[in-house]
Design a protein around this motif. Structure first.
Motif, short mmCIF file in Angstrom:
data_model
loop_
_atom_site.label_atom_id
_atom_site.label_comp_id
_atom_site.label_asym_id
_atom_site.label_seq_id
_atom_site.Cartn_x
_atom_site.Cartn_y
_atom_site.Cartn_z
N LYS A 69 3.66 40.34 77.06
CA LYS A 69 4.56 39.36 77.68
C LYS A 69 5.99 39.80 77.48
CE LYS A 69 1.78 35.29 76.73
NZ LYS A 69 1.78 33.95 76.17
N SER A 102 10.14 35.35 77.89
CA SER A 102 9.23 34.22 78.13
C SER A 102 9.70 33.01 77.36
CB SER A 102 7.81 34.57 77.67
OG SER A 102 7.32 35.66 78.39
N GLU A 103 9.39 31.83 77.90
CA GLU A 103 9.76 30.62 77.18
C GLU A 103 8.94 30.50 75.89
OE1 GLU A 103 7.05 27.18 79.15
OE2 GLU A 103 8.91 27.63 80.16
N SER A 161 6.84 28.42 74.62
CA SER A 161 5.42 28.07 74.68
C SER A 161 4.58 29.22 75.22
CB SER A 161 5.21 26.83 75.56
OG SER A 161 5.52 27.14 76.91
N ASN A 184 3.92 29.96 78.28
CA ASN A 184 3.11 29.60 79.45
C ASN A 184 3.86 29.69 80.75
OD1 ASN A 184 0.76 29.10 78.00
ND2 ASN A 184 1.43 27.04 77.48
N ASN A 185 4.90 30.46 80.80
CA ASN A 185 5.68 30.56 82.03
C ASN A 185 6.14 32.00 82.22
OD1 ASN A 185 6.96 29.80 84.36
ND2 ASN A 185 8.78 29.04 83.34
N CYS A 186 5.17 32.91 82.32
CA CYS A 186 5.56 34.31 82.44
C CYS A 186 4.46 35.13 83.10
CB CYS A 186 5.88 34.89 81.07
SG CYS A 186 4.50 34.87 79.94
N ARG A 219 -1.04 39.36 85.47
CA ARG A 219 -1.54 37.99 85.57
C ARG A 219 -0.44 37.01 85.22
NH1 ARG A 219 -5.50 37.36 80.25
NH2 ARG A 219 -3.83 37.33 78.71
N GLU A 220 -0.60 35.79 85.68
CA GLU A 220 0.30 34.67 85.37
C GLU A 220 -0.27 34.00 84.12
OE1 GLU A 220 2.59 31.62 84.83
OE2 GLU A 220 3.15 32.99 86.43
N SER A 221 0.57 33.74 83.14
CA SER A 221 0.09 33.17 81.88
C SER A 221 -0.57 31.80 82.03
CB SER A 221 1.21 33.10 80.85
OG SER A 221 2.28 32.33 81.35
N GLU A 222 -0.17 31.04 83.06
CA GLU A 222 -0.79 29.74 83.28
C GLU A 222 -2.16 29.85 83.95
OE1 GLU A 222 2.15 27.51 85.45
OE2 GLU A 222 3.06 26.78 83.59
N SER A 223 -2.49 31.01 84.48
CA SER A 223 -3.76 31.22 85.17
C SER A 223 -4.32 32.60 84.78
CB SER A 223 -3.55 31.13 86.68
OG SER A 223 -4.76 31.20 87.34
#
Length: 61
Positions: free
Chosen positions: A8, A12-13, A15, A17-19, A33-37
């Motif tokens: 990452k 990244s923020e 948490s 979950n936004n990267c 990949r997107e960290s939220e998915s």
């Protein structure tokens, strides 16, 4: 796809979950990949991804 070591950005923020995450696949391709998915993984040619990043950096003020 074998187990990948995801990296990452340090931007990244907190948490995490936004990267976008990146992993080397052991060939001439890179996994993204997107960290939220995390189940949704794209692969790209390493050279093409490098060209895209260089192009984006030139456009950043």
């Amino acid at each position: 796809m074998p187990e990948l070591k995801w990296i990452k950005s340090s931007f990244s923020e907190a948490s995490g979950n936004n990267c976008v995450e990146v992993a080397a696949t052991g060939s001439d391709r890179v996994a993204l990949r997107e960290s939220e998915s995390p189940a949704d993984v794209l692969t790209a040619d390493r050279t093409a991804l490098e060209a895209l990043i260089r192009s984006l950096r030139r456009r950043t003020p």
